[in-house]
Write an enzyme that holds these catalytic residues in place. Structure first.
Site, mmCIF file in Angstrom:
data_model
loop_
_atom_site.group_PDB
_atom_site.id
_atom_site.type_symbol
_atom_site.label_atom_id
_atom_site.label_comp_id
_atom_site.label_asym_id
_atom_site.label_seq_id
_atom_site.Cartn_x
_atom_site.Cartn_y
_atom_site.Cartn_z
ATOM 1 N N CYS A 256 78.817 -54.957 -20.360
ATOM 2 C CA CYS A 256 79.143 -54.519 -21.728
ATOM 3 C C CYS A 256 78.580 -53.107 -21.863
ATOM 4 O O CYS A 256 77.562 -52.887 -22.510
ATOM 5 C CB CYS A 256 78.535 -55.454 -22.763
ATOM 6 N N ALA A 257 79.223 -52.157 -21.219
ATOM 7 C CA ALA A 257 78.555 -50.930 -20.822
ATOM 8 C C ALA A 257 78.453 -49.848 -21.892
ATOM 9 O O ALA A 257 77.472 -49.106 -21.926
ATOM 10 C CB ALA A 257 79.254 -50.346 -19.589
ATOM 11 N N ALA A 258 79.484 -49.673 -22.708
ATOM 12 C CA ALA A 258 79.490 -48.538 -23.638
ATOM 13 C C ALA A 258 78.358 -48.676 -24.657
ATOM 14 O O ALA A 258 78.007 -49.796 -25.041
ATOM 15 C CB ALA A 258 80.839 -48.455 -24.348
ATOM 16 N N GLY A 260 76.839 -46.309 -22.718
ATOM 17 C CA GLY A 260 76.549 -45.844 -21.380
ATOM 18 C C GLY A 260 75.120 -45.493 -21.051
ATOM 19 O O GLY A 260 74.843 -45.046 -19.930
ATOM 20 N N LYS A 262 72.528 -47.477 -20.477
ATOM 21 C CA LYS A 262 72.046 -48.324 -19.381
ATOM 22 C C LYS A 262 72.833 -48.056 -18.100
ATOM 23 O O LYS A 262 72.280 -48.132 -16.998
ATOM 24 C CB LYS A 262 72.114 -49.788 -19.789
ATOM 25 N N ASP A 277 83.983 -52.421 -20.413
ATOM 26 C CA ASP A 277 83.902 -52.547 -21.864
ATOM 27 C C ASP A 277 85.277 -52.940 -22.372
ATOM 28 O O ASP A 277 86.299 -52.484 -21.839
ATOM 29 C CB ASP A 277 83.437 -51.256 -22.535
ATOM 30 N N ASP A 320 74.290 -56.614 -21.466
ATOM 31 C CA ASP A 320 73.664 -56.190 -22.725
ATOM 32 C C ASP A 320 74.672 -56.515 -23.813
ATOM 33 O O ASP A 320 75.541 -55.713 -24.140
ATOM 34 C CB ASP A 320 73.325 -54.703 -22.686
ATOM 35 N N CYS A 373 69.904 -56.315 -28.696
ATOM 36 C CA CYS A 373 68.983 -55.687 -29.650
ATOM 37 C C CYS A 373 68.886 -56.483 -30.945
ATOM 38 O O CYS A 373 68.856 -55.916 -32.041
ATOM 39 C CB CYS A 373 69.398 -54.243 -29.936
#
Length: 446
Positions: A256-258, A260, A262, A277, A320, A373
């Site tokens: 779940c990259a965007a 970016g 991480k 993503d 994430d 988070c």
């Protein structure tokens, strides 16, 4: 803005009217503040203002949300009778005025007079202009008493209940107090944190993040930004990728990259990264961010469930996951009012699904790191036991104290990582705290 009104009719009035309108959009319609407050693409009323007034509107909105619960209490205690249930516009006008009196560097007289003018402009609130004047003038006289109020009063009921349940009354109070201080600017550097801390007049945290209390001018003008030496990333958000250890030459999936941050960490650590993503616009932003940093990754706009990697399973997978974002309230105080308990439970279900889908993509002996988070255990600690019951070939690999210098207390008895905004205290409140984050490290049996 009301028909026939021009921002030039009275200096400062346009900004207050826009602030009340945006506060309504956030609290009543549960619209994200980030989109509304963007100088280029945000609310038309905001974009029509001069830059100085745009800055004032942002300051009003963020402070009005940060202190919303205590503002409501202070206003209600000074009313002769409760406001009508449908008096939403009037309530927002009062909050905008009270915010300036209690929390911003605005003369009390200007805050009161412009609130009265705001009430007069709108036919629905004209008859209450005298009440607005009386309440706000009393607040101005009694501001010292108001500012001594309870921090938990600034937390909406749904969030207060969940925080107390998870952290106890004392822990919830500490988190609520941390939320009242705006977050510092944290950056992750490619190398030499101490050197960059000195150059940017910041502080190198034990975890490697460089922290700045304040900056002059835009972030993009700071040394090192244009040539891609660092990127903005909260200290807590930088921790999950660091749980993967030595990544040199390893194939890693960022599921779940965007936007970016991480992904950049993984690439900087020497990994060969595939970034996914589901949102094309967010993926575009990720590619732009990686381009500035001089990094390259294989990218795919797709749902994790549909992804079939050509190279087989990965040495490590980072999930994430999308969440309620309650850990970011210091930065995004609107979260407390645009989310609720039902949203937390719904998102916990999404996270459980993503965790299960990610498991199939981890090679035997490989790592799966799950993070988000959120401050809520329903989106963190409660998910892992259920996952392990359904995936017997995985086991928790506990986070070790030496991996988290300065944050050893964030490691719980299960070996999970749990940060809260009340951690990382500092004599300078502007340099204290970090986002609330959860992370679990799981290893697939070989």
């Amino acid at each position: 803005m009301p028909d026939g009104y021009s921002a030039g009719d009275r200096p400062g009035l346009g900004a207050r009217l826009v602030a009340a309108k945006l506060l309504s959009a956030i609290v009543d319609a549960k619209t994200s503040a980030d989109g509304l407050l963007d100088a280029r693409t945000g609310h038309p009323g905001l974009r029509a203002l001069e830059p100085r007034d745009q800055g004032l509107v942002r300051a009003i909105i963020l402070s009005a949300l940060r202190f919303r619960g205590s503002l409501e209490t202070a206003i209600s205690e000074r009313l002769d009778r409760p406001l009508p249930p449908n008096a939403l516009s009037l309530r927002h006008i009062l909050h905008v005025g009270a915010t300036q009196i209690l929390h911003l560097d605005v003369p009390d007289s200007a805050a009161v007079d412009l609130a009265v003018a705001s009430a007069t402009v709108d036919s629905r609130t004209q008859r209450f202009s005298g009440m607005v004047n009386a309440v706000l003038r009393r607040l101005a006289r009694e501001k010292d008493e108001v500012l001594r109020g309870d921090a938990l009063a600034a937390v909406p009921d749904w969030l207060r209940t969940r925080l107390v349940s998870a952290y106890g009354a004392e822990g919830a109070d500490a988190i609520a107090r941390a939320h009242l201080t705006p977050a510092p600017l944290d950056i992750t550097v490619k190398s030499d944190p101490a050197g960059w801390a000195e150059r940017l007049k910041g502080k190198a945290l034990p975890t490697g993040t460089v922290r700045l209390a304040e900056i002059d001018g835009p972030i993009t003008a700071l040394p090192g930004f244009a040539d891609g030496q660092w990127w903005v990333q909260d200290a807590a958000a930088a921790l999950p990728a660091r749980l993967m250890g030595d990544l040199g030459g390893k194939r890693v999936l960022d599921a779940c990259a965007a936007p970016g941050g991480k992904t950049a960490q993984l690439l900087n650590a020497g990994a060969r990264v595939t970034a996914l993503d589901i949102n094309a616009n967010r993926m575009k932003r990720l590619r732009e961010n990686l381009g500035r940093l001089g990094f390259e990754a294989e990218t795919h706009v797709t749902d994790l469930a549909a992804f079939q990697p050509e190279g087989g399973a990965f040495d490590a997978v980072l999930v994430d996951a999308p969440c309620s974002s309650t850990g970011t309230i210091r930065r995004h105080p609107d979260v407390a009012y645009t989310k609720d308990g039902a949203e937390v439970e719904k998102l916990a279900g999404v996270q459980a699904r993503l965790l299960g889908e990610a498991a199939r993509l981890v090679a035997p002996g490989g790592l799966l790191v799950f993070s988000n988070c959120s401050l809520d255990p329903a989106e963190g600690e409660a998910l892992i036991p259920a996952f392990l019951r359904e995936n017997a070939d995985f086991a928790v690999e506990p986070v070790r104290p030496e991996e988290m210098p300065g944050l050893e207390a964030a490691i719980d008895a299960s070996g999970f990582l749990r940060t809260t905004p009340a951690m990382l205290p500092d004599e300078d409140p502007r340099l204290s705290g970090l986002d609330g984050f959860f992370a679990a490290r799981l290893r697939r049996k070989g």
